[in-house]
Design a protein around this motif. Structure first.
Motif, short mmCIF file in Angstrom:
data_model
loop_
_atom_site.label_atom_id
_atom_site.label_comp_id
_atom_site.label_asym_id
_atom_site.label_seq_id
_atom_site.Cartn_x
_atom_site.Cartn_y
_atom_site.Cartn_z
N TRP A 1 -3.97 4.96 3.57
CA TRP A 1 -3.21 4.03 3.14
C TRP A 1 -4.41 3.65 1.78
O TRP A 1 -5.44 3.30 1.85
N MET A 2 -3.49 3.12 0.72
CA MET A 2 -4.24 2.61 -0.61
C MET A 2 -3.41 1.72 -1.20
O MET A 2 -2.27 1.88 -1.16
N ALA A 3 -3.94 0.66 -1.80
CA ALA A 3 -3.30 -0.42 -2.59
C ALA A 3 -2.35 0.69 -3.66
O ALA A 3 -2.77 1.23 -4.30
N ARG B 1 0.90 -1.24 -0.12
CA ARG B 1 0.00 0.04 0.01
C ARG B 1 0.83 1.25 -0.06
O ARG B 1 2.11 1.14 0.44
#
Length: 147
Positions: free
Chosen positions: A114-116, A20
């Motif tokens: 948080w993001m992939a 992430r």
């Protein structure tokens, strides 16, 4: 960049942990007034190096400490401010999360999350930043880390 206007430089980071990366929604809106999904970035202070500026801006805008992995590349574009054309260069660095909490971001950021990495490479507002997230994902793949 072509000459004929003012120029500006910033540095930013693609902070990664477990596949992430951190994205932010700055309080400053796009020219059309819409919210922006972006990577943390900002101007160097004094004689600060681009890499040091990226690490500091990440700390200020996201509340996390990160260490430098490698330079990902530069994005270049033009924008208008006060009727003047500005040539902008932003150097981006791949940074690895060390510590900290996203709730500790500064007043310039509405939200940090948080993001992939692959999702960020699709969803970030600006193409250059989508390209930097994708480049971070490729580096993670080469290093054998989850992306």
């Amino acid at each position: 960049m072509p000459s004929g206007g003012d120029s500006e430089f910033s540095a930013g980071g693609v902070v990664v942990r477990e596949g992430r990366c951190i994205v932010i929604v700055p309080t400053r809106r796009a020219a059309d007034g819409s919210k922006v999904l972006a990577l943390p970035k900002g101007h160097p202070d004094g004689s600060e190096s681009a890499a040091d500026a990226a690490v500091r801006e990440v700390r200020e805008e996201t509340g996390v400490e990160a260490t430098l992995v490698e330079k990902l590349g530069d994005i270049r574009y033009w924008y208008m401010r006060g009727g003047r054309r500005i040539a902008k260069v932003v150097s981006f660095f791949l940074l690895e999360y060390v510590s900290g909490e996203l709730d500790d971001h500064d007043h310039e950021v509405e939200r940090a999350e948080w993001m992939a990495v692959d999702e960020a490479a699709r969803r970030l507002t600006y193409k250059g930043e989508r390209d930097m997230a994708a480049a971070g994902g490729r580096v993670l793949s080469r290093r054998g880390k989850p992306q």
